[in-house]
Design a protein around this motif. Structure first.
Motif, short mmCIF file in Angstrom:
data_model
loop_
_atom_site.label_atom_id
_atom_site.label_comp_id
_atom_site.label_asym_id
_atom_site.label_seq_id
_atom_site.Cartn_x
_atom_site.Cartn_y
_atom_site.Cartn_z
N GLN A 183 -7.56 -1.54 8.18
CA GLN A 183 -8.96 -1.25 7.87
C GLN A 183 -9.69 -0.71 9.10
O GLN A 183 -10.48 0.24 9.00
N SER A 184 -9.41 -1.29 10.26
CA SER A 184 -10.02 -0.82 11.50
C SER A 184 -9.55 0.59 11.83
O SER A 184 -10.35 1.44 12.25
N LEU A 185 -8.27 0.85 11.62
CA LEU A 185 -7.74 2.18 11.88
C LEU A 185 -8.42 3.22 11.01
O LEU A 185 -8.85 4.28 11.49
N ARG B 22 -0.34 -14.35 6.00
CA ARG B 22 0.53 -13.87 7.07
C ARG B 22 0.42 -12.36 7.28
O ARG B 22 1.02 -11.81 8.20
N HIS B 23 -0.38 -11.72 6.44
CA HIS B 23 -0.65 -10.29 6.59
C HIS B 23 -2.09 -10.01 7.03
O HIS B 23 -2.52 -8.87 7.01
N GLY B 24 -2.80 -11.07 7.44
CA GLY B 24 -4.21 -10.90 7.79
C GLY B 24 -4.43 -9.92 8.93
O GLY B 24 -5.32 -9.06 8.88
N GLN B 25 -3.64 -10.04 10.00
CA GLN B 25 -3.81 -9.12 11.13
C GLN B 25 -3.49 -7.69 10.72
O GLN B 25 -4.16 -6.74 11.16
N MET B 26 -2.47 -7.52 9.89
CA MET B 26 -2.10 -6.18 9.45
C MET B 26 -3.21 -5.54 8.63
O MET B 26 -3.57 -4.37 8.82
N VAL B 27 -3.77 -6.30 7.69
CA VAL B 27 -4.86 -5.78 6.86
C VAL B 27 -6.05 -5.41 7.73
O VAL B 27 -6.64 -4.32 7.58
N ASP B 28 -6.41 -6.28 8.67
CA ASP B 28 -7.53 -5.98 9.56
C ASP B 28 -7.25 -4.72 10.38
O ASP B 28 -8.16 -3.89 10.58
N GLN B 29 -6.02 -4.58 10.87
CA GLN B 29 -5.68 -3.42 11.70
C GLN B 29 -5.77 -2.13 10.89
O GLN B 29 -6.30 -1.11 11.36
#
Length: 264
Positions: free
Chosen positions: A30-32, A21-28
């Motif tokens: 790392q992208s940032l 449930r934190h996948g989008q947050m982790v990706d964001q």
């Protein structure tokens, strides 16, 4: 140059334990980190530290504070041995002093999970110096804007400022006890927040006033029964002093949230 970002740091150590449930947050995050110049130092305003006056970590090697409970044992063995930055803490103290803001340096305080969780995702090598700045125990919105404004005089090349919070933070709703219309109420607040922070036609005085009176926004107190996870955003905006040119919508723990970024 200074980059300023307001992020979601998720639920305790869960982003570091592989919670989907934190996948989008982790990706964001790392992208940032990949899209920003490598910072010379990082300043983090975390939702998890409140003091009577703005307080700065000034130790050279702050320990970690595992300020959560009920998680698997590996959550209490997480490491993030980044150095502190006593020189930056002193510079920030001088900026507060120039603005007439009472402040304090704390050489013993460690980094809470609002600091080490996002930084471990963004900069896993733990080789960038970091300072943490507290919130005010008063939770006064205008005073947090003033904290950010006081730091506008700070001169520190290539500093990254992170407001580490969560634009939705109703614990009951995270556990499905927010009512059938919880998501609709949250989305109305998130859209208000997005419009407030990003509308280039809005005068800065009006934008600031809306943030001072954030609790008049649609369903504000549903989304933030207690505002400590929102107030890092006020410090970030006070420092940036302009509309955010970059924002993203994410789903974290099943809830819609917003993140914002500025370059100053």
């Amino acid at each position: 140059m200074m980059n300023v970002v307001y992020i979601a740091h998720g639920g305790g150590p869960m982003p570091l334990l592989g919670d989907p449930r934190h996948g989008q947050m982790v990706d964001q995050l790392q992208s940032l980190a990949g899209s920003l110049p490598r910072p010379s130092a990082v300043l983090v305003i975390s939702a998890h530290w409140e003091e009577p006056v703005p307080t700065l970590t000034s130790g050279s090697h702050p320990p970690l504070i595992y300020d959560y409970y009920g998680f698997p044992e590996p959550a209490y063995r997480l490491t993030y041995p980044c150095p502190g930055d006593p020189g930056l803490a002193a510079q920030m103290g001088e900026a507060f002093a120039r603005a007439g803001v009472e402040h304090r340096l704390d050489g013993d305080r460690g980094f809470d999970h609002g600091v080490f969780v996002p930084l471990k995702i963004m900069y896993p090598d733990a080789d960038i110096p970091c300072v943490q700045l507290s919130l005010l125990a008063s939770l006064d919105a205008e005073d947090h804007l003033a904290m950010g404004e006081a730091l506008q005089s700070l001169e520190c090349g290539n500093l990254l400022v992170i407001g580490s919070g969560f634009s939705f933070h109703n614990m009951q709703a995270f556990f499905g006890r927010g009512g059938d219309d919880a998501d609709q109420r949250n989305e109305l607040f998130q859209v208000w927040l997005e419009n407030t922070l990003t509308d280039p036609e809005l005068a800065e005085s009006a934008r600031r006033d809306r943030l001072v009176r954030w609790d008049l926004a649609p369903h504000a107190r549903f989304c933030h029964p207690r505002e400590e996870h929102l107030l890092p955003l006020h410090v970030c905006y006070g420092l940036a002093g302009q509309a955010s040119p970059r924002h993203e919508a994410l789903e974290v723990l099943g809830k819609s949230v917003r993140v914002f970024a500025w370059e100053k």
